[in-house]
Design a protein around this motif. Sequence first.
Motif, PDB file in Angstrom:
ATOM      1  N   GLY A  84      -3.202  24.735  -6.755  1.00 54.77           N
ATOM      2  CA  GLY A  84      -4.123  25.398  -7.666  1.00 54.77           C
ATOM      3  C   GLY A  84      -5.364  24.552  -7.881  1.00 54.77           C
ATOM      4  N   GLN A  85      -5.923  24.652  -9.070  1.00 59.42           N
ATOM      5  CA  GLN A  85      -7.128  23.886  -9.365  1.00 59.42           C
ATOM      6  C   GLN A  85      -6.849  22.382  -9.331  1.00 59.42           C
ATOM      7  OE1 GLN A  85      -9.687  25.202 -12.615  1.00 59.42           O
ATOM      8  NE2 GLN A  85      -8.576  27.137 -12.731  1.00 59.42           N
ATOM      9  N   VAL A  86      -7.811  21.644  -8.840  1.00 57.52           N
ATOM     10  CA  VAL A  86      -7.686  20.188  -8.759  1.00 57.52           C
ATOM     11  C   VAL A  86      -7.756  19.579 -10.155  1.00 57.52           C
ATOM     12  CG1 VAL A  86      -8.784  18.072  -7.928  1.00 57.52           C
ATOM     13  CG2 VAL A  86      -8.676  20.086  -6.452  1.00 57.52           C
ATOM     14  N   THR A  87      -6.776  18.728 -10.469  1.00 56.18           N
ATOM     15  CA  THR A  87      -6.770  17.987 -11.733  1.00 56.18           C
ATOM     16  C   THR A  87      -6.397  16.544 -11.425  1.00 56.18           C
ATOM     17  OG1 THR A  87      -4.410  18.308 -12.249  1.00 56.18           O
ATOM     18  CG2 THR A  87      -5.916  20.085 -12.904  1.00 56.18           C
ATOM     19  N   SER A  88      -6.360  15.712 -12.446  1.00 57.81           N
ATOM     20  CA  SER A  88      -6.014  14.311 -12.224  1.00 57.81           C
ATOM     21  C   SER A  88      -4.569  14.144 -11.787  1.00 57.81           C
ATOM     22  CB  SER A  88      -6.257  13.494 -13.500  1.00 57.81           C
ATOM     23  OG  SER A  88      -5.433  13.946 -14.556  1.00 57.81           O
ATOM     24  N   ARG A  89      -3.705  15.114 -12.110  1.00 56.08           N
ATOM     25  CA  ARG A  89      -2.287  15.021 -11.746  1.00 56.08           C
ATOM     26  C   ARG A  89      -1.939  15.852 -10.522  1.00 56.08           C
ATOM     27  NH1 ARG A  89      -2.355  15.164 -17.370  1.00 56.08           N
ATOM     28  NH2 ARG A  89      -1.656  13.222 -18.320  1.00 56.08           N
ATOM     29  N   CYS A  90      -2.756  16.812 -10.203  1.00 61.35           N
ATOM     30  CA  CYS A  90      -2.494  17.678  -9.053  1.00 61.35           C
ATOM     31  C   CYS A  90      -3.709  17.681  -8.136  1.00 61.35           C
ATOM     32  CB  CYS A  90      -2.180  19.101  -9.515  1.00 61.35           C
ATOM     33  SG  CYS A  90      -0.598  19.273 -10.370  1.00 61.35           S
ATOM     34  N   ASN A  91      -3.600  16.936  -7.062  1.00 64.17           N
ATOM     35  CA  ASN A  91      -4.702  16.832  -6.109  1.00 64.17           C
ATOM     36  C   ASN A  91      -4.162  16.285  -4.797  1.00 64.17           C
ATOM     37  OD1 ASN A  91      -5.071  13.733  -6.145  1.00 64.17           O
ATOM     38  ND2 ASN A  91      -5.234  14.258  -8.323  1.00 64.17           N
ATOM     39  N   GLY A  92      -5.034  16.089  -3.833  1.00 62.62           N
ATOM     40  CA  GLY A  92      -4.598  15.658  -2.513  1.00 62.62           C
ATOM     41  C   GLY A  92      -4.067  14.247  -2.449  1.00 62.62           C
ATOM     42  N   ASP A  93      -4.302  13.441  -3.481  1.00 64.86           N
ATOM     43  CA  ASP A  93      -3.758  12.084  -3.503  1.00 64.86           C
ATOM     44  C   ASP A  93      -2.377  12.031  -4.141  1.00 64.86           C
ATOM     45  OD1 ASP A  93      -6.018  10.801  -2.311  1.00 64.86           O
ATOM     46  OD2 ASP A  93      -7.089  11.041  -4.197  1.00 64.86           O
ATOM     47  N   THR A  94      -2.188  12.787  -5.203  1.00 65.69           N
ATOM     48  CA  THR A  94      -0.888  12.779  -5.876  1.00 65.69           C
ATOM     49  C   THR A  94       0.142  13.629  -5.149  1.00 65.69           C
ATOM     50  OG1 THR A  94      -1.477  14.660  -7.290  1.00 65.69           O
ATOM     51  CG2 THR A  94      -2.003  12.461  -8.115  1.00 65.69           C
ATOM     52  N   ASP A  95      -0.333  14.610  -4.376  1.00 68.30           N
ATOM     53  CA  ASP A  95       0.549  15.555  -3.694  1.00 68.30           C
ATOM     54  C   ASP A  95       0.117  15.686  -2.233  1.00 68.30           C
ATOM     55  OD1 ASP A  95       2.079  17.626  -2.774  1.00 68.30           O
ATOM     56  OD2 ASP A  95       1.429  19.081  -4.278  1.00 68.30           O
ATOM     57  N   PRO A  96       0.872  15.110  -1.300  1.00 69.39           N
ATOM     58  CA  PRO A  96       0.499  15.174   0.120  1.00 69.39           C
ATOM     59  C   PRO A  96       0.444  16.591   0.672  1.00 69.39           C
ATOM     60  CG  PRO A  96       2.175  13.494  -0.264  1.00 69.39           C
ATOM     61  CD  PRO A  96       2.075  14.293  -1.517  1.00 69.39           C
ATOM     62  N   TRP A  97       1.072  17.550  -0.013  1.00 70.55           N
ATOM     63  CA  TRP A  97       1.108  18.935   0.464  1.00 70.55           C
ATOM     64  C   TRP A  97       0.215  19.848  -0.377  1.00 70.55           C
ATOM     65  CZ3 TRP A  97       5.351  15.901  -0.731  1.00 70.55           C
ATOM     66  CH2 TRP A  97       6.012  15.335   0.377  1.00 70.55           C
ATOM     67  N   PHE A  98      -0.692  19.241  -1.118  1.00 75.41           N
ATOM     68  CA  PHE A  98      -1.531  19.987  -2.051  1.00 75.41           C
ATOM     69  C   PHE A  98      -2.382  21.049  -1.358  1.00 75.41           C
ATOM     70  CE2 PHE A  98      -5.607  20.520  -4.298  1.00 75.41           C
ATOM     71  CZ  PHE A  98      -5.138  20.980  -5.521  1.00 75.41           C
ATOM     72  N   GLN A  99      -2.437  22.231  -1.993  1.00 75.30           N
ATOM     73  CA  GLN A  99      -3.348  23.293  -1.583  1.00 75.30           C
ATOM     74  C   GLN A  99      -4.123  23.748  -2.815  1.00 75.30           C
ATOM     75  OE1 GLN A  99      -1.731  26.151   1.515  1.00 75.30           O
ATOM     76  NE2 GLN A  99       0.195  25.360   0.714  1.00 75.30           N
ATOM     77  N   ASP A 100      -5.413  23.942  -2.656  1.00 72.89           N
ATOM     78  CA  ASP A 100      -6.252  24.222  -3.819  1.00 72.89           C
ATOM     79  C   ASP A 100      -6.343  25.709  -4.148  1.00 72.89           C
ATOM     80  OD1 ASP A 100      -7.778  25.043  -1.694  1.00 72.89           O
ATOM     81  OD2 ASP A 100      -9.549  23.829  -2.187  1.00 72.89           O
ATOM     82  N   ASP A 101      -5.250  26.427  -3.953  1.00 75.08           N
ATOM     83  CA  ASP A 101      -5.233  27.851  -4.276  1.00 75.08           C
ATOM     84  C   ASP A 101      -3.813  28.253  -4.667  1.00 75.08           C
ATOM     85  OD1 ASP A 101      -6.219  30.381  -4.691  1.00 75.08           O
ATOM     86  OD2 ASP A 101      -6.468  30.884  -2.576  1.00 75.08           O
ATOM     87  N   THR A 102      -3.707  29.357  -5.361  1.00 75.02           N
ATOM     88  CA  THR A 102      -2.415  29.963  -5.692  1.00 75.02           C
ATOM     89  C   THR A 102      -2.493  31.447  -5.332  1.00 75.02           C
ATOM     90  OG1 THR A 102      -3.202  30.221  -7.989  1.00 75.02           O
ATOM     91  CG2 THR A 102      -1.737  28.359  -7.525  1.00 75.02           C
ATOM     92  N   ALA A 103      -1.365  32.063  -5.147  1.00 81.32           N
ATOM     93  CA  ALA A 103      -1.336  33.473  -4.747  1.00 81.32           C
ATOM     94  C   ALA A 103      -1.965  34.375  -5.800  1.00 81.32           C
ATOM     95  CB  ALA A 103       0.099  33.903  -4.461  1.00 81.32           C
ATOM     96  N   PHE A 104      -1.787  34.002  -7.059  1.00 81.86           N
ATOM     97  CA  PHE A 104      -2.329  34.789  -8.166  1.00 81.86           C
ATOM     98  C   PHE A 104      -3.303  33.923  -8.952  1.00 81.86           C
ATOM     99  CE2 PHE A 104       2.042  36.096  -7.194  1.00 81.86           C
ATOM    100  CZ  PHE A 104       1.765  37.355  -6.675  1.00 81.86           C
ATOM    101  N   HIS A 105      -4.333  34.569  -9.492  1.00 80.48           N
ATOM    102  CA  HIS A 105      -5.444  33.846 -10.104  1.00 80.48           C
ATOM    103  C   HIS A 105      -5.586  34.137 -11.593  1.00 80.48           C
ATOM    104  CE1 HIS A 105      -7.675  33.402  -5.977  1.00 80.48           C
ATOM    105  NE2 HIS A 105      -6.555  32.680  -6.055  1.00 80.48           N
ATOM    106  N   GLN A 106      -6.305  33.246 -12.260  1.00 80.47           N
ATOM    107  CA  GLN A 106      -6.630  33.426 -13.667  1.00 80.47           C
ATOM    108  C   GLN A 106      -7.557  34.631 -13.842  1.00 80.47           C
ATOM    109  OE1 GLN A 106      -6.618  28.793 -15.233  1.00 80.47           O
ATOM    110  NE2 GLN A 106      -8.577  29.757 -14.775  1.00 80.47           N
ATOM    111  N   SER A 107      -7.801  34.979 -15.098  1.00 87.61           N
ATOM    112  CA  SER A 107      -8.668  36.120 -15.390  1.00 87.61           C
ATOM    113  C   SER A 107     -10.106  35.871 -14.955  1.00 87.61           C
ATOM    114  CB  SER A 107      -8.619  36.429 -16.892  1.00 87.61           C
ATOM    115  OG  SER A 107      -8.950  35.271 -17.660  1.00 87.61           O
ATOM    116  N   ASP A 108     -10.497  34.598 -14.783  1.00 90.70           N
ATOM    117  CA  ASP A 108     -11.848  34.285 -14.318  1.00 90.70           C
ATOM    118  C   ASP A 108     -11.930  34.207 -12.794  1.00 90.70           C
ATOM    119  OD1 ASP A 108     -10.538  31.923 -13.801  1.00 90.70           O
ATOM    120  OD2 ASP A 108     -11.775  30.682 -15.122  1.00 90.70           O
ATOM    121  N   GLY A 109     -10.830  34.536 -12.116  1.00 89.77           N
ATOM    122  CA  GLY A 109     -10.809  34.532 -10.664  1.00 89.77           C
ATOM    123  C   GLY A 109     -10.445  33.200 -10.038  1.00 89.77           C
TER     124      GLY A 109
END
Length: 233
Positions: free
Chosen positions: A93-118
């Motif tokens: 999902g969205q990149v944060t300090s805890r969820c990103n390409g460094d903390t998670d080797p399998w990180f993807q910056d998207d999710t199947a379903f999105h927030q109300s702002d897209g």
Amino acid sequence: MRKRFAFVIATAGLLAGSVTAGAHANTRGPAPAPASTKEGTVTAAQLLAKVQGCSQISSGKYRTDEETSATVPVCGANGAVFWKADMDVDCDGQVTSRCNGDTDPWFQDDTAFHQSDGKPLIADKLPYVVVPSPSSTWDYRQAGIKGGGVVAVIYNNKVEYAVVGDTGPNKIIGEASYATANALGIDPDPETGGAESGVTYILFKNSSVSPIENHGKAVSVGDGLAKQFVQNN
């Protein structure tokens, strides 16, 4: 726990990691305190008492990880579907300090379903559950499950309400967001955390939370659906 998305390292996950590398290096930090140990008025024991048996609705069974055998069926109940599995931690999902390409080797910056702002969901903020992508084994859409649907996740006598927020491999089951794991007292580290077993996922049919990112609404809607589920099963 080894993350199940090893196969995406050479594709989207690696690309996301290269984009975020450097900007978020070693910013994992301590996890925030769990939001709660019990949400709503229905107890874990009450819910678990209604999912002791399994009326299997999937055509086959799922693996909990790539290297395990297929042992987990999707079960049907009055007003819900459920399964009992492990919990791998989804940080996509969205990149944060805890969820990103460094903390998670399998990180993807998207999710199947999105927030109300897209925008994609925020895994370390929003409790959400990952469902298997549709296949001949089972199609969540035909069971009345959809993005934003309400899920009761139960572990170690704790109940956390979440939403259906992402889809995963079509042969593997048992995954939820960083925030879900953290709220249940499960190590939320996307690379080494998770729970090996003992997690129950109850997905309420034809339910929805709008906006999907409103966790408070997921709790209130979920508590009402859980009461009905306990009464009607």
